[in-house]
Design a protein around this motif. Structure first.
Motif, PDB file in Angstrom:
ATOM      1  N   ASP A 138       0.863  -1.177   0.000  1.00 24.36           N
ATOM      2  CA  ASP A 138       0.000   0.000   0.000  1.00 24.36           C
ATOM      3  C   ASP A 138       0.900   1.228   0.000  1.00 24.36           C
ATOM      4  N   PRO A 139       0.705   2.222  -0.866  1.00 24.96           N
ATOM      5  CA  PRO A 139      -0.348   2.237  -1.880  1.00 24.96           C
ATOM      6  C   PRO A 139       0.015   1.399  -3.097  1.00 24.96           C
ATOM      7  N   ALA A 141       9.783   8.723  -0.028  1.00 30.97           N
ATOM      8  CA  ALA A 141       8.710   7.818  -0.446  1.00 30.97           C
ATOM      9  C   ALA A 141       8.548   6.734   0.593  1.00 30.97           C
ATOM     10  N   THR A 142       7.314   6.506   1.006  1.00 35.57           N
ATOM     11  CA  THR A 142       7.028   5.457   1.987  1.00 35.57           C
ATOM     12  C   THR A 142       6.035   4.464   1.412  1.00 35.57           C
ATOM     13  N   MET A 143       6.403   3.204   1.501  1.00 36.01           N
ATOM     14  CA  MET A 143       5.529   2.129   1.039  1.00 36.01           C
ATOM     15  C   MET A 143       5.312   1.161   2.186  1.00 36.01           C
ATOM     16  N   ASN A 144       4.126   0.610   2.249  1.00 37.77           N
ATOM     17  CA  ASN A 144       3.770  -0.275   3.348  1.00 37.77           C
ATOM     18  C   ASN A 144       3.434  -1.664   2.838  1.00 37.77           C
ATOM     19  N   THR A 185       4.117  -1.914  -5.138  1.00 33.15           N
ATOM     20  CA  THR A 185       3.814  -0.477  -5.217  1.00 33.15           C
ATOM     21  C   THR A 185       4.594   0.098  -6.382  1.00 33.15           C
ATOM     22  N   ARG A 186       3.888   0.768  -7.274  1.00 36.92           N
ATOM     23  CA  ARG A 186       4.530   1.397  -8.422  1.00 36.92           C
ATOM     24  C   ARG A 186       4.909   2.816  -8.026  1.00 36.92           C
TER      25      ARG A 186
END
Lengths: 112, 115
Positions: A7-8, A19-22, A106-107
């Motif tokens: 996510d996202p 940039a943070t990705m979960n 996540t792109r």
């Protein structure tokens, strides 16, 4: 069924921003890994965090792991256009064969 | 080292045809695996091998066969291609199955279309 969900699904930021990705997963794990995939290419291993670790750094990458919430985050600081790629988390479950289960990715697009 | 190589890069098949996707690694890795990547699905494990002569099924093995006669090669066979097998296929290898210590290296992928 998918072990991990990122996510996202897509993230677009300006160069220089963070940039943070979960990633969330479903079962107990031995470790969690993050991979990068450039368009049309294979996956490249970025970083691994073990289940007894809470945070790990590698260059501009910072990974956290919360086993109580079954979630992890990948932070890329001071992003560059070259960071544009898809990012996947992968988990090794505690039980069963020690194979990796990948999330949906996540792109990330970094705009120069 | 060439790392993990895959051939072909692209392939178009008709329904019912069979073919073999080739995968080779020159790193003397024991562990090799095949994944398929579909839009919005991430990678799913098809088959894997922990050494020459040893193979096992992953998440989505139906319609695929593998063999591991040598350490270097791990071909994936589609017995009777179906449109549902349209996907990008990735081969990966690592020194051992211990993912906590041994990084997986991925090949560049084979894009397969089944009409």
């Amino acid at each position: 069924s998918q072990q991990g969900e990122e996510d996202p699904q897509a993230l677009s930021i300006q160069e220089g921003e963070n940039a943070t990705m979960n990633c969330s997963y479903k079962t107990s794990i031995n470790n969690l890994q993050w991979y990068r995939q450039n368009s049309g290419r294979g996956l490249v291993h970025l970083i691994l965090i073990r289940s007894n670790e809470r945070e790990k750094h590698s260059g501009r990458l910072r990974v956290t792991l919360d086993t109580s919430k079954k979630s992890s985050s990948l932070l890329i600081t001071a992003s560059r256009a070259a960071d544009t790629a898809s990012y996947f988390c992968a988990t090794e479950k505690q039980t069963g064969a020690n194979n990796l289960f990948f999330g949906t990715g996540t792109r990330l697009t970094v705009i120069p | 080292n060439a790392g993990v190589t895959q051939t072909p890069k692209f392939q178009v098949l008709k329904t019912g045809q069979s073919m073999t996707l080739q995968c080779a690694q020159d790193m003397n890795h024991e562990y090799m695996s095949w994944y398929r990547q579909d839009p919005g699905m991430g990678l799913r494990l098809i088959h894997y091998s922990v050494g020459a002569g040893i193979t096992d099924q992953g998440e989505v093995p139906n319609g695929y066969n593998v063999s591991r006669s040598t350490t270097e090669d791990f071909p994936l066979r589609l017995l009777s291609a179906a449109p549902s097998q349209t996907s990008v296929y990735f081969c990966a290898s690592s020194r051992t199955l211990a993912t906590s210590t041994d990084t997986q290296y991925f090949g560049p992928g084979t894009r397969l279309t089944v009409l």
